[in-house]
Design a protein around this motif. Structure first.
Motif, PDB file in Angstrom:
ATOM      1  N   LYS A 252       0.817  -1.212   0.000  1.00 36.30           N
ATOM      2  CA  LYS A 252       0.000   0.000   0.000  1.00 36.30           C
ATOM      3  C   LYS A 252       0.860   1.276   0.000  1.00 36.30           C
ATOM      4  CE  LYS A 252      -4.241   1.477   2.281  1.00 36.30           C
ATOM      5  NZ  LYS A 252      -5.049   1.317   3.495  1.00 36.30           N
ATOM      6  N   THR A 253       2.058   1.192   0.602  1.00 37.91           N
ATOM      7  CA  THR A 253       2.934   2.374   0.652  1.00 37.91           C
ATOM      8  C   THR A 253       3.696   2.557  -0.664  1.00 37.91           C
ATOM      9  OG1 THR A 253       4.913   1.214   1.447  1.00 37.91           O
ATOM     10  CG2 THR A 253       3.350   1.974   3.118  1.00 37.91           C
ATOM     11  N   GLY A 254       3.564   1.567  -1.572  1.00 39.07           N
ATOM     12  CA  GLY A 254       4.309   1.653  -2.829  1.00 39.07           C
ATOM     13  C   GLY A 254       5.602   0.850  -2.798  1.00 39.07           C
ATOM     14  N   PHE A 255       5.862   0.188  -1.676  1.00 42.37           N
ATOM     15  CA  PHE A 255       7.086  -0.614  -1.568  1.00 42.37           C
ATOM     16  C   PHE A 255       6.973  -1.838  -2.478  1.00 42.37           C
ATOM     17  CE2 PHE A 255       9.677  -3.970   0.355  1.00 42.37           C
ATOM     18  CZ  PHE A 255      10.886  -3.314   0.518  1.00 42.37           C
ATOM     19  N   GLU A 256       8.077  -2.150  -3.165  1.00 44.24           N
ATOM     20  CA  GLU A 256       8.081  -3.290  -4.080  1.00 44.24           C
ATOM     21  C   GLU A 256       8.495  -4.555  -3.332  1.00 44.24           C
ATOM     22  OE1 GLU A 256      10.090  -4.165  -8.315  1.00 44.24           O
ATOM     23  OE2 GLU A 256       9.475  -2.088  -7.991  1.00 44.24           O
ATOM     24  N   VAL A 257       7.503  -5.356  -2.986  1.00 42.60           N
ATOM     25  CA  VAL A 257       7.758  -6.600  -2.245  1.00 42.60           C
ATOM     26  C   VAL A 257       8.238  -7.670  -3.222  1.00 42.60           C
ATOM     27  CG1 VAL A 257       6.701  -8.393  -0.796  1.00 42.60           C
ATOM     28  CG2 VAL A 257       6.024  -6.000  -0.518  1.00 42.60           C
ATOM     29  N   SER A 258       9.184  -8.480  -2.791  1.00 44.72           N
ATOM     30  CA  SER A 258       9.722  -9.550  -3.639  1.00 44.72           C
ATOM     31  C   SER A 258       8.598 -10.477  -4.123  1.00 44.72           C
ATOM     32  CB  SER A 258      10.750 -10.344  -2.833  1.00 44.72           C
ATOM     33  OG  SER A 258      10.684 -11.715  -3.129  1.00 44.72           O
ATOM     34  N   ALA A 259       8.634 -10.786  -5.432  1.00 46.69           N
ATOM     35  CA  ALA A 259       7.593 -11.634  -6.040  1.00 46.69           C
ATOM     36  C   ALA A 259       7.589 -13.018  -5.389  1.00 46.69           C
ATOM     37  CB  ALA A 259       7.830 -11.750  -7.547  1.00 46.69           C
ATOM     38  N   ASP A 260       8.772 -13.531  -5.065  1.00 44.08           N
ATOM     39  CA  ASP A 260       8.861 -14.868  -4.436  1.00 44.08           C
ATOM     40  C   ASP A 260       8.200 -14.870  -3.064  1.00 44.08           C
ATOM     41  OD1 ASP A 260      10.200 -15.844  -6.591  1.00 44.08           O
ATOM     42  OD2 ASP A 260      12.203 -15.627  -5.729  1.00 44.08           O
ATOM     43  N   PHE A 261       8.393 -13.767  -2.328  1.00 43.18           N
ATOM     44  CA  PHE A 261       7.811 -13.664  -0.982  1.00 43.18           C
ATOM     45  C   PHE A 261       6.285 -13.602  -1.080  1.00 43.18           C
ATOM     46  CE2 PHE A 261       7.331 -10.962   3.083  1.00 43.18           C
ATOM     47  CZ  PHE A 261       7.273 -12.104   3.894  1.00 43.18           C
ATOM     48  N   LEU A 262       5.786 -12.845  -2.049  1.00 46.53           N
ATOM     49  CA  LEU A 262       4.327 -12.733  -2.240  1.00 46.53           C
ATOM     50  C   LEU A 262       3.738 -14.116  -2.591  1.00 46.53           C
ATOM     51  CD1 LEU A 262       3.998  -9.379  -4.219  1.00 46.53           C
ATOM     52  CD2 LEU A 262       3.239  -9.833  -1.879  1.00 46.53           C
ATOM     53  N   LYS A 263       4.474 -14.839  -3.445  1.00 47.07           N
ATOM     54  CA  LYS A 263       4.025 -16.165  -3.857  1.00 47.07           C
ATOM     55  C   LYS A 263       3.953 -17.120  -2.655  1.00 47.07           C
ATOM     56  CE  LYS A 263       4.976 -19.305  -7.697  1.00 47.07           C
ATOM     57  NZ  LYS A 263       6.003 -19.702  -8.681  1.00 47.07           N
ATOM     58  N   GLU A 264       4.977 -16.994  -1.790  1.00 51.22           N
ATOM     59  CA  GLU A 264       5.035 -17.825  -0.592  1.00 51.22           C
ATOM     60  C   GLU A 264       3.845 -17.564   0.326  1.00 51.22           C
ATOM     61  OE1 GLU A 264       7.867 -18.152   3.382  1.00 51.22           O
ATOM     62  OE2 GLU A 264       8.698 -17.171   1.615  1.00 51.22           O
ATOM     63  N   LEU A 265       3.411 -16.296   0.387  1.00 53.07           N
ATOM     64  CA  LEU A 265       2.320 -15.930   1.304  1.00 53.07           C
ATOM     65  C   LEU A 265       0.930 -16.180   0.711  1.00 53.07           C
ATOM     66  CD1 LEU A 265       3.586 -12.593   2.916  1.00 53.07           C
ATOM     67  CD2 LEU A 265       3.401 -14.830   4.001  1.00 53.07           C
ATOM     68  N   GLU A 266       0.874 -16.400  -0.604  1.00 49.45           N
ATOM     69  CA  GLU A 266      -0.421 -16.526  -1.294  1.00 49.45           C
ATOM     70  C   GLU A 266      -1.323 -17.578  -0.649  1.00 49.45           C
ATOM     71  OE1 GLU A 266      -2.951 -14.858  -3.332  1.00 49.45           O
ATOM     72  OE2 GLU A 266      -0.923 -14.113  -3.659  1.00 49.45           O
ATOM     73  N   GLN A 267      -0.734 -18.685  -0.218  1.00 47.08           N
ATOM     74  CA  GLN A 267      -1.528 -19.792   0.364  1.00 47.08           C
ATOM     75  C   GLN A 267      -2.190 -19.424   1.691  1.00 47.08           C
ATOM     76  OE1 GLN A 267       1.075 -23.032   1.898  1.00 47.08           O
ATOM     77  NE2 GLN A 267       2.749 -21.675   1.270  1.00 47.08           N
ATOM     78  N   TYR A 268      -1.721 -18.324   2.324  1.00 44.59           N
ATOM     79  CA  TYR A 268      -2.256 -17.954   3.643  1.00 44.59           C
ATOM     80  C   TYR A 268      -3.316 -16.865   3.544  1.00 44.59           C
ATOM     81  CZ  TYR A 268       1.841 -20.586   5.012  1.00 44.59           C
ATOM     82  OH  TYR A 268       2.789 -21.576   5.137  1.00 44.59           O
ATOM     83  N   ARG A 269      -3.680 -16.488   2.345  1.00 43.93           N
ATOM     84  CA  ARG A 269      -4.676 -15.429   2.189  1.00 43.93           C
ATOM     85  C   ARG A 269      -6.077 -15.993   2.333  1.00 43.93           C
ATOM     86  NH1 ARG A 269      -2.996 -10.601   0.856  1.00 43.93           N
ATOM     87  NH2 ARG A 269      -0.860 -10.337   0.162  1.00 43.93           N
TER      88      ARG A 269
END
Length: 206
Positions: A189-206
């Motif tokens: 939300k702040t515009g920070f570019e989060v690592s794509a791999d990290f986002l992928k890792e967290l996807e299952q917990y959404r």
């Protein structure tokens, strides 16, 4: 204070002042800052070096020269200039923060932590140094220390993306995935570019 319509007028005015008083290091420094604003790094560097020539204890000029070195990808030069700044003003937080950042880039995490701790000691509201210190602690596996400094940074500026990202990483280490997702969303939300791999890792917990 006189108002100027544009940077060129400001630079022209400073040049007149410099001609009238050639040994004024402050005018030289201000010229350097003005050239930096124009992204004219060569002229800026020349003025900062001249300012130091006139006033060798001007720590701010060393910090600016360190920034120009960093812009060129010269980490060693950036480190040298910032160390020079601390030699002139030992309690000036900014160069200690920069030194910590460079050490992090060079993989010298222990040295980074020492420098960043000094930066935060001299200026407890130095958000960038707090966040970089958080990253250093995370790299060392000091998860609780990382969380503590990142939370301090967010109390100062709640929209500071790097601190939210660091907290998300910490919550994953603590296996609190719900919190990790919340923090990563705040980082994005702040515009920070989060690592794509990290986002992928967290996807299952959404």
């Amino acid at each position: 204070m006189q108002k100027f319509d544009n940077l060129d007028d400001y630079i022209a005015d400073l040049k007149k002042k410099q001609e009238a008083s050639p040994t004024c290091s402050n005018t030289r420094y201000n010229l350097g800052v003005a050239y930096l604003a124009k992204r004219d790094f060569m002229e800026a560097e020349r003025e900062f070096l001249a300012a130091i020539d006139e006033s060798p204890k001007m720590a701010e000029a060393y910090v600016q020269l360190g920034g120009i070195a960093m812009q060129r990808g010269d980490l060693d030069g950036c480190l040298r200039y910032n160390i020079s700044a601390t030699q002139q003003r030992p309690f000036f937080a900014v160069p200690w923060g920069n030194i910590g950042y460079v050490y992090m880039q060079q993989g010298e995490v222990d040295k980074a932590i020492k420098a960043l701790k000094r930066a935060v000691k001299y200026d407890p509201n130095f958000i960038q140094a707090l966040s970089t210190l958080g990253s250093a602690y995370y790299n060392e596996g000091e998860i609780d220390d990382c969380m503590e400094v990142c939370e301090k940074a967010l109390k100062l500026e709640e929209n500071f993306g790097p601190a939210w990202n660091n907290l998300a990483l910490c919550y994953v280490e603590k296996k609190d995935y719900k919190k990790a997702v919340e923090c990563v969303d705040k980082a994005i939300k702040t515009g920070f570019e989060v690592s794509a791999d990290f986002l992928k890792e967290l996807e299952q917990y959404r």
